[in-house]
Enzyme design. Sequence first.
Site, PDB file in Angstrom:
ATOM      1  N   SER A   7       0.872  -1.086   0.032  1.00  0.00           N
ATOM      2  CA  SER A   7      -0.131   0.014  -0.017  1.00  0.00           C
ATOM      3  C   SER A   7       0.920   1.127  -0.089  1.00  0.00           C
ATOM      4  CB  SER A   7      -0.722   0.026   1.198  1.00  0.00           C
ATOM      5  OG  SER A   7      -0.149   0.382   2.329  1.00  0.00           O
ATOM      6  N   SER A  57       0.922   3.697   2.246  1.00  0.00           N
ATOM      7  CA  SER A  57       0.576   4.312   3.339  1.00  0.00           C
ATOM      8  C   SER A  57       2.302   5.127   3.795  1.00  0.00           C
ATOM      9  CB  SER A  57       0.289   3.379   4.438  1.00  0.00           C
ATOM     10  OG  SER A  57       1.092   2.392   4.960  1.00  0.00           O
ATOM     11  N   LYS A  93       5.221   0.771   9.587  1.00  0.00           N
ATOM     12  CA  LYS A  93       5.106   2.405  10.141  1.00  0.00           C
ATOM     13  C   LYS A  93       6.327   2.740  10.583  1.00  0.00           C
ATOM     14  CE  LYS A  93       0.490   1.857   9.016  1.00  0.00           C
ATOM     15  NZ  LYS A  93       0.104   2.184   7.751  1.00  0.00           N
ATOM     16  N   SER A 100      -2.899   6.758   5.849  1.00  0.00           N
ATOM     17  CA  SER A 100      -2.230   5.578   6.705  1.00  0.00           C
ATOM     18  C   SER A 100      -3.286   5.167   7.785  1.00  0.00           C
ATOM     19  CB  SER A 100      -0.833   6.083   7.118  1.00  0.00           C
ATOM     20  OG  SER A 100      -0.248   5.227   7.883  1.00  0.00           O
TER      21      SER A 100
END
Length: 267
Positions: A87, A89, A144, A228
């Site tokens: 993705s 994010s 992250k 995100s």
Amino acid sequence: MDFSLLLVVAVAATGVIWLADRLWWRPARLARLAAVSAEAQGEVDEATRGKLLKEPWPVDYARSFFPVLLVVLVVRSFLVEPFQIPSGSMRPTLEVGDFILVNKFAYGLRLPVVHTEIVDLGEPERGDVMVFRFPEEPSVNFIKRVVGLPGDRIRYEGKQLYVNGQAVAKALLEEGPAEAPRERLLEERLGEVAHLIYNNPQDPGPQVRELVVPEGHYFTLGDNRDHSNDSRYWGFVPEENIVGRAFAVWMHWDGGLPSFTSVRRIQ
């Protein structure tokens, strides 16, 4: 599908077959050859010898694959594991289709499948790009940036991150970059770590009033701040969910030919 579990099962199965052959089946084959040699007074032709010593196919496969699978298991579980970014994010730091390498020992050695820490080698630092098992669905891996350590006071309001009451420094680099025309490209500095982020001026985004990161937990954000699914929505990352620290992009693949032009260290 839990690849770690499949790998452990494959190593265990081939290892048991190989060990059983070394301890019992191979000595039994040698004993049969010795008995036949004694009956023939030591004159056994090569065809008969080969037939008596021939390994069953499961043993042949186990002997060939066990060392390879064992090396893969050790490297993947304790040293480096590859992942693909699914993705956006973490844009602009990581793009969809990037293949990354994750350091599995940066935060301690953990047993595969059960994820129990057996050797403590360090803790995540503010600014690290970390891979972890999603707390709400542990079979899914998330990536992250760590912004809050245990005991930190975290606040996120008006697109500004605050750590322990201090606004995290950031500077506007470009308004509406070609790669993301609706975003602002900024450089943010978390301690010694300078990295790029996107902010969308039209999207107010979530607001997080000041909270304290519990012991044994971490607060994470995606670099693509307004696109995100991170700690602002579902909370903290428990220490036992940590997989490792992402440190490099080694390939990019978006469905066409793989590209190695974007090989780089992750900041």
